[in-house]
Structure formats: structure tokens, C-alpha cells
Design an enzyme around this catalytic site. Structure first.
Site, mmCIF file in Angstrom:
data_model
loop_
_atom_site.group_PDB
_atom_site.id
_atom_site.type_symbol
_atom_site.label_atom_id
_atom_site.label_comp_id
_atom_site.label_asym_id
_atom_site.label_seq_id
_atom_site.Cartn_x
_atom_site.Cartn_y
_atom_site.Cartn_z
ATOM 1 N N ARG A 81 0.815 -1.219 0.000
ATOM 2 C CA ARG A 81 0.000 0.000 0.000
ATOM 3 C C ARG A 81 0.847 1.267 0.000
ATOM 4 N NH1 ARG A 81 -5.084 -1.972 0.635
ATOM 5 N NH2 ARG A 81 -6.030 0.098 0.849
ATOM 6 N N CYS A 86 5.323 7.970 -11.922
ATOM 7 C CA CYS A 86 4.499 7.657 -13.087
ATOM 8 C C CYS A 86 4.775 6.282 -13.676
ATOM 9 C CB CYS A 86 4.631 8.741 -14.152
ATOM 10 S SG CYS A 86 6.230 8.805 -14.990
ATOM 11 N N HIS A 123 7.808 10.915 -18.855
ATOM 12 C CA HIS A 123 6.474 10.752 -18.288
ATOM 13 C C HIS A 123 5.704 9.695 -19.056
ATOM 14 C CE1 HIS A 123 2.925 11.528 -16.028
ATOM 15 N NE2 HIS A 123 2.235 11.919 -17.085
ATOM 16 N N ASP A 140 -3.841 9.182 -17.914
ATOM 17 C CA ASP A 140 -2.677 9.784 -17.258
ATOM 18 C C ASP A 140 -2.791 9.537 -15.759
ATOM 19 O OD1 ASP A 140 -0.429 11.237 -16.694
ATOM 20 O OD2 ASP A 140 -1.280 13.193 -17.181
#
Length: 289
Positions: A81, A86, A123, A140
């Protein structure tokens, strides 16, 4: 609006969805909807992911390697958790989409945020085609601050998610390859957030980008602890010792953390619980960042 032409998105096991525990992932993000590759499922999955799993760079600051294989990413973001940046988010989300039968393409973009110089393409994004929709959607999930749901990948498309507005733009690029831009509306107008092309990218490309952002001295991720937790009504940001709450109407509040508050703040406000020794090492970086 002009739709993109990216060919047929890839399928199969390129993203190792067979290694994902779908029940554990869906429980982690609080998703109980249908498990079919539909537009509605994609919308709900995207919203559930970005509002459940935080963005954070703590392993970078702690000097812990960041593998991008599905087993390692789901152990960190699902079982333990934690949050991630990204590349971790997108590898996990892609594995889930593949497991559910979605067709999609991995993309790689450059974060701009109004910068007037070229920055590296670091990204990760996904272009997804639900089976019942006929359109392509930009997902995204790894930016840390939304969007809440996918944005249609079409020139001029705009979306408003509970006061947060986004716009997609297509521009002629070099060598006949169009550039795509995602803009976010701020209090002073539209800000370009990142740019990308529709050239397909793969996990190994993300490994290269991840190595740069986690090790290069010019990467902002190696300088200070950073985390974000996103919800429809607010964005919570930890930047070194400063905690900021940003709201869709543009209002903001911020406060400074003392080192002895750091662990409790992570657990209570960001949902991230770390061993005491890691909390101490990160807290020691707050004043030196």
C-alpha cells in the site's frame, strides 16, 4: 476535432497482465464495477486508481532500486500500500487493463509546465481504445494530480472533471510526426502540462526513463521527499517540509512540518506507512532539501 491515428493498440501479454492479482488490485483501488473493456469501466478504473494510490518518490531518496516488473510494482503499490511515480503507476495500470481485455498503447511524454527549454521524455501515459466506444482515450494515472478520468485523445477535445479542466491539442511536429499536448486550466489560464507523440513505447523504454529520474542529479526526484494524494475536491502535496492543499477553485493552504510530525503526516494524510528507520531518514532530508 481530429482523432489520432496510432494503428491498432497492442494486445497479448506484453504488459504481463497474467502476473497481476486482479482481485487484490481492484480491492486496493476500491473498484467493484464490471470487468469488461468498456468505456464506463475505463472511466471508473482511472478515477479509482488516481484517487487511491498516491504519488511518491521516497524509495529514490532512500536509495532503494525501483524495478518495473509487475510482481515488484504490485508488491509495493498494492500489497504494501505504498505509492510510486508515473512509471510504476502506469506499469500497474497497464497490467490491469491488459488483464481485463483492453487494447492500448504505451506512450512517453515530456513534462513541460510552461518551461521554455526541452526536458527529457520521462512521463508515462497510455492511449486506450475501449471495445464499445470507437474513440481513443488518454489515460494519465501517474502524474499525481489527475485528471480524474481519461481525456479523449482528439485535437481540441476538452474535459471538465468537477472543476478541473483539461484540453488536448495536436500540432505539426518534426519529420512529419505530430506533437500532442495536454493542457490544464489554472487560475491564470491554460498551462501546457506535457507533450508527447503517438509512437508506441514499451516497458523497457520506461525502465530507461525511470533510471534517469531516479538517479540523475538534475532530476527533481533525487533532491527532496515529494508526495501527492489526489481526490475530486482537493490535491494534497508534500514537498520537502511543506504540506499544501490545493482545491479546484484555485484556493490553497500550506503549512510547515517538523521532523517529528513527518511519520504521522504520511500515515494519516497520505495513507503511506513506512518503517520507523525510513521515516527518520526521510525526515532528516526535510531541512537539507
Amino acid at each position: 476535432m481530429t482523432s489520432p491515428h496510432i494503428g491498432r493498440p497492442r494486445t497479448g501479454q506484453e504488459w504481463h497482465g497474467d502476473l497481476l492479482d486482479p482481485d487484490a488490485y481492484l480491492e486496493r483501488i476500491g473498484y467493484a464495477g464490471e470487468r469488461r473493456p468498456t468505456r464506463e469501466a475505463l472511466r471508473a478504473l482511472h478515477r479509482a486508481h488516481v484517487t487511491s494510490i498516491p504519488f511518491e518518490n521516497f524509495d529514490v531518496i532512500l536509495g532503494v532500486p525501483i524495478p518495473l516488473d509487475v510482481e515488484a510494482v504490485q508488491d509495493k503499490l498494492v500489497r504494501r500500500r505504498r505509492g510510486g511515480y508515473c512509471f510504476e503507476h502506469v506499469v500497474l495500470f497497464a497490467a490491469a487493463l491488459e488483464r481485463l481485455g483492453f487494447r492500448f498503447t504505451g506512450l512517453l511524454g515530456r513534462v513541460t509546465l510552461g518551461a521554455d527549454k526541452m526536458l527529457p521524455a520521462t512521463h508515462a501515459l497510455l492511449a486506450v481504445e475501449p471495445e464499445d466506444d470507437g474513440r481513443t482515450w488518454l489515460c494519465d494515472v501517474g502524474f499525481g494530480s489527475g485528471p480524474l478520468e481519461p481525456v479523449e485523445l482528439a485535437d481540441g477535445a476538452e474535459a471538465d472533471f468537477e472543476g478541473r479542466r483539461f484540453r488536448v491539442e495536436r500540432r505539426p511536429g518534426e519529420r512529419g510526426i505530430d506533437d500532442w499536448w495536454l493542457h490544464e486550466h489554472r487560475s491564470d489560464g491554460w498551462l501546457d502540462r506535457h507533450t508527447f507523440t503517438l509512437a508506441p513505447h514499451h516497458t523497457i523504454d520506461y525502465v530507461v526513463g525511470s533510471h534517469y529520474v531516479s538517479t540523475h542529479p538534475r532530476s527533481p526526484f533525487v533532491r527532496r521527499p515529494f508526495a501527492q494524494r489526489f481526490a475530486a475536491d482537493r490535491q494534497l502535496v508534500l514537498d520537502a517540509a511543506t504540506v499544501t492543499i490545493l482545491r479546484p477553485d484555485g484556493s490553497r493552504t500550506e503549512r510547515k512540518l517538523e521532523a517529528d510530525e513527518f511519520g504521522a503526516c504520511l500515515a494519516e494524510e497520505f495513507g503511506i506507512t513506512l518503517p520507523p528507520e525510513d521515516v527518520a531518514r526521510l525526515a532528516a532530508r526535510l531541512d537539507t532539501a
